[in-house]
Motif scaffolding. Structure first.
Motif, PDB file in Angstrom:
ATOM      1  N   ILE A  83      84.166  48.588 -31.676  1.00  0.00           N
ATOM      2  CA  ILE A  83      84.895  49.552 -30.854  1.00  0.00           C
ATOM      3  C   ILE A  83      85.803  48.819 -29.864  1.00  0.00           C
ATOM      4  N   HIS A  84      87.070  49.144 -29.887  1.00  0.00           N
ATOM      5  CA  HIS A  84      88.040  48.555 -28.964  1.00  0.00           C
ATOM      6  C   HIS A  84      87.702  49.008 -27.540  1.00  0.00           C
ATOM      7  N   ALA A  85      87.794  48.105 -26.588  1.00  0.00           N
ATOM      8  CA  ALA A  85      87.407  48.403 -25.196  1.00  0.00           C
ATOM      9  C   ALA A  85      88.126  49.627 -24.626  1.00  0.00           C
ATOM     10  N   GLN A  86      89.395  49.810 -24.967  1.00  0.00           N
ATOM     11  CA  GLN A  86      90.151  50.961 -24.481  1.00  0.00           C
ATOM     12  C   GLN A  86      90.268  52.068 -25.529  1.00  0.00           C
ATOM     13  N   LYS A  87      89.504  51.957 -26.606  1.00  0.00           N
ATOM     14  CA  LYS A  87      89.516  52.945 -27.692  1.00  0.00           C
ATOM     15  C   LYS A  87      90.937  53.192 -28.201  1.00  0.00           C
ATOM     16  N   PHE A  88      91.612  52.103 -28.528  1.00  0.00           N
ATOM     17  CA  PHE A  88      92.998  52.165 -28.980  1.00  0.00           C
ATOM     18  C   PHE A  88      93.166  53.102 -30.179  1.00  0.00           C
ATOM     19  N   GLY A  89      92.309  52.967 -31.186  1.00  0.00           N
ATOM     20  CA  GLY A  89      92.416  53.806 -32.379  1.00  0.00           C
ATOM     21  C   GLY A  89      92.240  55.284 -32.068  1.00  0.00           C
ATOM     22  N   VAL A  90      91.334  55.592 -31.155  1.00  0.00           N
ATOM     23  CA  VAL A  90      91.114  56.986 -30.741  1.00  0.00           C
ATOM     24  C   VAL A  90      92.397  57.556 -30.156  1.00  0.00           C
ATOM     25  N   THR A  91      93.043  56.783 -29.310  1.00  0.00           N
ATOM     26  CA  THR A  91      94.285  57.237 -28.667  1.00  0.00           C
ATOM     27  C   THR A  91      95.397  57.433 -29.690  1.00  0.00           C
ATOM     28  N   VAL A  92      95.550  56.481 -30.606  1.00  0.00           N
ATOM     29  CA  VAL A  92      96.590  56.595 -31.637  1.00  0.00           C
ATOM     30  C   VAL A  92      96.370  57.854 -32.471  1.00  0.00           C
ATOM     31  N   ALA A  93      95.144  58.071 -32.920  1.00  0.00           N
ATOM     32  CA  ALA A  93      94.847  59.245 -33.747  1.00  0.00           C
ATOM     33  C   ALA A  93      95.049  60.538 -32.962  1.00  0.00           C
ATOM     34  N   PHE A  94      94.602  60.552 -31.710  1.00  0.00           N
ATOM     35  CA  PHE A  94      94.763  61.745 -30.879  1.00  0.00           C
ATOM     36  C   PHE A  94      96.239  62.081 -30.685  1.00  0.00           C
ATOM     37  N   ASN A  95      97.056  61.063 -30.467  1.00  0.00           N
ATOM     38  CA  ASN A  95      98.499  61.275 -30.292  1.00  0.00           C
ATOM     39  C   ASN A  95      99.155  61.807 -31.558  1.00  0.00           C
ATOM     40  N   ARG A  96      98.462  61.712 -32.688  1.00  0.00           N
ATOM     41  CA  ARG A  96      98.962  62.226 -33.960  1.00  0.00           C
ATOM     42  C   ARG A  96      98.221  63.485 -34.401  1.00  0.00           C
ATOM     43  N   GLY A  97      97.506  64.111 -33.465  1.00  0.00           N
ATOM     44  CA  GLY A  97      96.916  65.412 -33.730  1.00  0.00           C
ATOM     45  C   GLY A  97      95.452  65.440 -34.118  1.00  0.00           C
ATOM     46  N   LEU A  98      94.788  64.284 -34.170  1.00  0.00           N
ATOM     47  CA  LEU A  98      93.378  64.252 -34.547  1.00  0.00           C
ATOM     48  C   LEU A  98      92.509  64.174 -33.291  1.00  0.00           C
ATOM     49  N   VAL A  99      91.793  65.238 -33.010  1.00  0.00           N
ATOM     50  CA  VAL A  99      90.835  65.224 -31.904  1.00  0.00           C
ATOM     51  C   VAL A  99      89.658  64.392 -32.393  1.00  0.00           C
TER      52      VAL A  99
END
Length: 126
Positions: A83-99
């Protein structure tokens, strides 16, 4: 496994990172075919690859967000070192519509899914 509006997927293999991404994408597709609203994917039993780099995380997040098309909430469970410390992947996916969000335990992931859709940010902790 599917229970009401929630699916649970626990892949168990030795794979490359790209194969792991494909497995999760297939899990998202299967959950959508069954018209579930929430998907919990536990990746802690996947082996064979190191923690992904930033670009790999970006591509992974984009791929999963595209597959989900904004129609599913995704809770991931991963080993802490993945898991990235700042949850980079979570942010990228969220910015593309994936909660979505990522956790180190299924209990945390389930608690997050139990929050009503649209409440808080994708990284809100319970």
């Amino acid at each position: 496994m599917i229970e009401q509006d929630r699916a649970l997927y626990r892949p168990l293999w030795t794979v490359s990172f790209d194969e792991a991404v494909t497995l999760v994408r297939a899990g998202i597709a299967a959950a959508m075919r069954h018209q579930v609203k929430d998907l919990l994917v536990d990746t802690t039993a996947l082996r064979g690859f190191p923690s992904p780099g930033t670009f790999q995380r970006f591509l992974m997040a984009v791929e999963w967000a595209e597959e989900a098309s904004g129609r599913i909430r995704l809770a991931m469970v991963a080993l802490g070192e993945m898991i990235h410390a700042q949850k980079f992947g979570v942010t990228v996916a969220f910015n593309r519509g994936l909660v979505n969000n990522v956790f180190t335990t299924e209990l945390e992931a389930l608690a997050w899914l139990d929050v009503e859709p649209g409440k808080g940010s994708p990284t809100r902790r319970q």
